[in-house]
Motif scaffolding. Structure first.
Motif, mmCIF file in Angstrom:
data_model
loop_
_atom_site.group_PDB
_atom_site.id
_atom_site.type_symbol
_atom_site.label_atom_id
_atom_site.label_comp_id
_atom_site.label_asym_id
_atom_site.label_seq_id
_atom_site.Cartn_x
_atom_site.Cartn_y
_atom_site.Cartn_z
ATOM 1 N N PHE A 186 0.843 -1.197 0.000
ATOM 2 C CA PHE A 186 0.000 0.000 0.000
ATOM 3 C C PHE A 186 0.880 1.249 0.000
ATOM 4 N N PRO A 187 1.476 1.583 -1.156
ATOM 5 C CA PRO A 187 2.313 2.789 -1.200
ATOM 6 C C PRO A 187 1.495 4.034 -0.908
ATOM 7 N N THR A 188 2.097 4.984 -0.188
ATOM 8 C CA THR A 188 1.362 6.187 0.206
ATOM 9 C C THR A 188 2.115 7.437 -0.205
ATOM 10 N N ALA A 189 1.347 8.482 -0.458
ATOM 11 C CA ALA A 189 1.892 9.826 -0.648
ATOM 12 C C ALA A 189 1.838 10.524 0.700
ATOM 13 N N ASN A 190 2.970 11.012 1.165
ATOM 14 C CA ASN A 190 3.082 11.628 2.482
ATOM 15 C C ASN A 190 3.039 13.145 2.349
ATOM 16 N N VAL A 191 2.112 13.774 3.066
ATOM 17 C CA VAL A 191 1.921 15.219 2.985
ATOM 18 C C VAL A 191 1.938 15.797 4.405
ATOM 19 N N PRO A 192 2.901 16.667 4.734
ATOM 20 C CA PRO A 192 2.873 17.314 6.056
ATOM 21 C C PRO A 192 1.623 18.173 6.209
ATOM 22 N N LEU A 193 1.076 18.198 7.406
ATOM 23 C CA LEU A 193 -0.110 19.024 7.642
ATOM 24 C C LEU A 193 0.227 20.509 7.659
ATOM 25 N N GLY A 194 1.470 20.852 8.013
ATOM 26 C CA GLY A 194 1.871 22.254 8.007
ATOM 27 C C GLY A 194 0.975 23.094 8.901
ATOM 28 N N ARG A 195 0.435 24.178 8.350
ATOM 29 C CA ARG A 195 -0.400 25.105 9.115
ATOM 30 C C ARG A 195 -1.876 24.729 9.075
ATOM 31 N N HIS A 196 -2.199 23.598 8.436
ATOM 32 C CA HIS A 196 -3.591 23.157 8.440
ATOM 33 C C HIS A 196 -4.003 22.675 9.829
ATOM 34 N N LEU A 197 -5.262 22.849 10.119
ATOM 35 C CA LEU A 197 -5.873 22.213 11.273
ATOM 36 C C LEU A 197 -5.620 20.706 11.218
ATOM 37 N N GLU A 198 -5.341 20.092 12.374
ATOM 38 C CA GLU A 198 -5.288 18.632 12.431
ATOM 39 C C GLU A 198 -6.673 18.116 12.787
ATOM 40 N N PRO A 199 -7.331 17.395 11.873
ATOM 41 C CA PRO A 199 -8.654 16.838 12.187
ATOM 42 C C PRO A 199 -8.496 15.600 13.067
ATOM 43 N N ALA A 200 -9.588 14.913 13.326
ATOM 44 C CA ALA A 200 -9.544 13.686 14.124
ATOM 45 C C ALA A 200 -8.544 12.718 13.511
ATOM 46 N N ARG A 201 -7.689 12.156 14.347
ATOM 47 C CA ARG A 201 -6.729 11.177 13.852
ATOM 48 C C ARG A 201 -7.441 9.885 13.496
ATOM 49 N N GLY A 202 -7.010 9.298 12.397
ATOM 50 C CA GLY A 202 -7.613 8.051 11.979
ATOM 51 C C GLY A 202 -7.609 7.900 10.480
ATOM 52 N N VAL A 203 -8.492 7.040 9.993
ATOM 53 C CA VAL A 203 -8.532 6.638 8.592
ATOM 54 C C VAL A 203 -9.762 7.229 7.916
ATOM 55 N N TYR A 204 -9.562 7.717 6.697
ATOM 56 C CA TYR A 204 -10.616 8.391 5.945
ATOM 57 C C TYR A 204 -10.718 7.837 4.527
ATOM 58 N N LEU B 169 -0.282 13.343 7.021
ATOM 59 C CA LEU B 169 -1.301 12.770 6.153
ATOM 60 C C LEU B 169 -0.619 11.793 5.201
ATOM 61 N N GLU B 170 -1.101 10.547 5.189
ATOM 62 C CA GLU B 170 -0.593 9.534 4.269
ATOM 63 C C GLU B 170 -1.757 9.048 3.417
ATOM 64 N N VAL B 171 -1.615 9.142 2.098
ATOM 65 C CA VAL B 171 -2.701 8.828 1.175
ATOM 66 C C VAL B 171 -2.300 7.667 0.276
ATOM 67 N N HIS B 172 -3.107 6.648 0.258
ATOM 68 C CA HIS B 172 -2.950 5.571 -0.731
ATOM 69 C C HIS B 172 -3.966 5.836 -1.840
ATOM 70 N N VAL B 173 -3.470 6.164 -3.025
ATOM 71 C CA VAL B 173 -4.322 6.476 -4.172
ATOM 72 C C VAL B 173 -4.648 5.173 -4.893
#
Length: 306
Positions: free
Chosen positions: A204-222, A254-258
């Motif tokens: 399950f390769p993922t694209a890793n994106v720092p949250l930076g100045r974004h709000l951190e929403p609930a931790r978990g899977v989306y 944020l880790e995204v599997h496309v």
């Protein structure tokens, strides 16, 4: 949409607009009503919005956790989508914060950008120590020949819609409610950076994106939808959090599997829309258990996304 930053050097053809005022963090449905009111008041004029960058709270409370719903580029895109022709995005710093309410109206709004009509929410406050309110704005705008429309809040059964309220529902794990209040899904936009590449080893390769100045929403899977740099949109599954099974890092990411994508995304800007919350972040006993759960999460995301 034209984006201008220096109120002292506005080109002649960018003056004389009908101008919506506010921070516009999130560009939610309440902000939509302010933009619509500006156009409705003077449909014969260019439609503009005036806001600040960074958000004043980031200047006065720099040690607060990141809270932004929309960073500059996301906010500009959302405003452009509402038909805004000109965005006055004024740099906000300690010096600018010392400007009196009188000077803000007379020098910035009247002389600087040459506003013909103004709209804002009924709780809009401005100037040094928020010394100007809508009553003051109404008096000074009339004296200077500018029209003014005060826009009531958009409300529902839970009360007035606000950026604060949307932050809360995201932190509580309800992205669908955020979508309803924003008028579009909430997104995180950023550059894909190199991670530990562990996802590739478990399929399950993922694209890793720092949250930076974004709000951190609930931790978990989306369940998510990702818009890539080439403009294409793809369904996927994402994790937001600290990855307790494989990492001791204190910072969330944020880790995204496309789904069904095998291209190289490193260094590209992607925009990830959170559509449904699947489960909270948990620690697993090992990589095999984690891999099995990710497969289950991916199947659930595909089901939710249709």
């Amino acid at each position: 949409m034209r984006i201008l930053h220096d109120w002292r050097a506005i080109p002649p053809d960018a003056r004389g607009a009908t101008v919506a005022l506010g921070n516009f963090d999130g560009v939610h449905l309440g902000h939509h009503s302010v933009i619509r009111a500006a156009h409705a008041a003077r449909p014969d004029l260019p439609l503009a919005a005036l806001t600040f960058e960074p958000h004043p709270r980031e200047v006065f409370r720099p040690d607060d956790p990141p809270f932004r719903l929309t960073l500059s580029a996301e906010r500009a895109d959302a405003l452009a989508g509402l038909g805004v022709d000109i965005l006055y995005e004024l740099p906000f710093d300690r010096e600018f914060s010392m400007m009196s309410a009188e000077d803000f109206v007379a020098r910035v709004l009247h002389q600087g950008i040459g506003a013909r009509h103004l709209t804002c929410g009924q709780d809009f406050a401005f100037g040094h120590r928020r010394g100007g309110d809508t009553g003051f704005l109404a008096r000074r705008a009339e004296a200077l020949g500018m029209g003014l429309t005060l826009v009531p809040p958009v409300t529902d059964g839970e009360g007035p819609l606000s950026s604060t309220r949307i932050r809360r529902v995201l932190q509580d794990g309800y992205p669908e409610r955020a979508t309803a209040e924003l008028g579009r899904p909430w997104t995180i936009r950023g550059l894909v950076v190199h991670g530990d590449k562990r996802g590739r080893t478990i399929g399950f390769p993922t694209a890793n994106v720092p949250l930076g100045r974004h709000l951190e929403p609930a931790r978990g899977v989306y369940a998510v939808r990702a818009r890539l740099a080439d403009g294409t949109c793809h369904k996927g599954v994402a994790n937001i959090g600290r990855r307790p099974t494989v990492s001791a890092e204190p910072e969330s990411r944020l880790e995204v599997h496309v789904f069904d994508y095998d291209g190289d995304l490193y260094g590209q800007e992607i925009t990830v829309a959170l559509l449904s919350y699947i489960r909270a972040e948990v620690r697993f006993s090992g990589l095999d258990a984690l891999k099995a759960q990710i497969a289950t999460d991916a199947a659930e995301a595909r089901r939710l996304l249709g």
